[in-house]
Design an enzyme around this catalytic site. Structure first.
Site, short mmCIF file in Angstrom:
data_model
loop_
_atom_site.label_atom_id
_atom_site.label_comp_id
_atom_site.label_asym_id
_atom_site.label_seq_id
_atom_site.Cartn_x
_atom_site.Cartn_y
_atom_site.Cartn_z
N GLU A 69 0.83 -1.22 0.00
CA GLU A 69 0.00 0.00 0.00
C GLU A 69 0.86 1.26 0.00
O GLU A 69 0.48 2.26 -0.61
CB GLU A 69 -0.97 0.01 1.19
CG GLU A 69 -2.02 -1.08 1.14
CD GLU A 69 -2.82 -1.10 -0.16
OE1 GLU A 69 -3.15 -0.02 -0.70
OE2 GLU A 69 -3.10 -2.20 -0.65
N ASP A 82 -4.95 -5.73 -8.35
CA ASP A 82 -4.35 -4.53 -8.94
C ASP A 82 -3.95 -4.76 -10.38
O ASP A 82 -4.14 -3.90 -11.24
CB ASP A 82 -3.12 -4.09 -8.14
CG ASP A 82 -3.46 -3.63 -6.74
OD1 ASP A 82 -4.59 -3.18 -6.52
OD2 ASP A 82 -2.58 -3.71 -5.87
#
Length: 169
Positions: free
Chosen positions: A2, A74
């Site tokens: 992240e 992602d």
């Protein structure tokens, strides 16, 4: 992971990031919040989003030396954005693909599109790898702060950047 998303967002979309979080959201282990979805108007805006989508994966690769299976969501998003550029927005010279998207697309055209998607992802991988490699200390500081606080709001992120990054690339 992240922290990689946050770093790249701050380097490319500094004015639009609201927060970074380690709190799980659906299939995502964490998330970043951006405010500029409605301002995507150029091919380069979507290319930035593709780079942002793969930034966590690249951060893992550059810092840990391997990629977790959690980055699959992602990667799917990045692939979808690249295909959207080609098929929906007729980018990169595929001017008439959008007109045929409801019809059967030939194998050759689909092969060309897949090659172009890979090319787009490779270009963004190179760009984001350079950003992360050049800012590893800042990446680690963001990760440390995220672990300590779980959620970093815009003010937290701006303070980290002001304190640990004198010049954004």
């Amino acid at each position: 992971h992240e922290a990689g998303h946050v770093l790249v967002a701050m380097l490319t979309k500094k004015d639009s990031i609201y927060a970074g979080s380690l709190l799980p959201q659906g299939d995502n282990i964490g998330l970043i919040q951006l405010a500029d979805d409605e301002r995507i108007q150029e091919v380069s805006d979507i290319e930035d989003r593709i780079g942002l989508s793969i930034a966590g994966r690249i951060a893992e690769r550059e810092v840990i030396g391997s990629i977790s299976l959690g980055s699959a969501v992602d990667l799917e998003k990045a692939i979808g954005l690249a295909k959207k550029l080609i098929i929906n927005h007729a980018a990169y010279g595929y001017d008439y693909v959008a007109a045929t998207r409801d019809a059967e697309i030939s194998y050759n055209l689909m092969y060309d599109i897949e090659k172009k998607v890979a090319e787009i992802l490779e270009k963004q991988d190179e760009r984001v790898t350079e950003m992360i490699s050049s800012n590893k200390n800042l990446l680690k500081k963001i990760a440390q702060e995220m672990i300590e606080k779980t959620v970093l709001n815009r003010d937290d992120l701006l303070k980290i950047f002001e304190k640990y990054n004198s010049s954004l690339i």
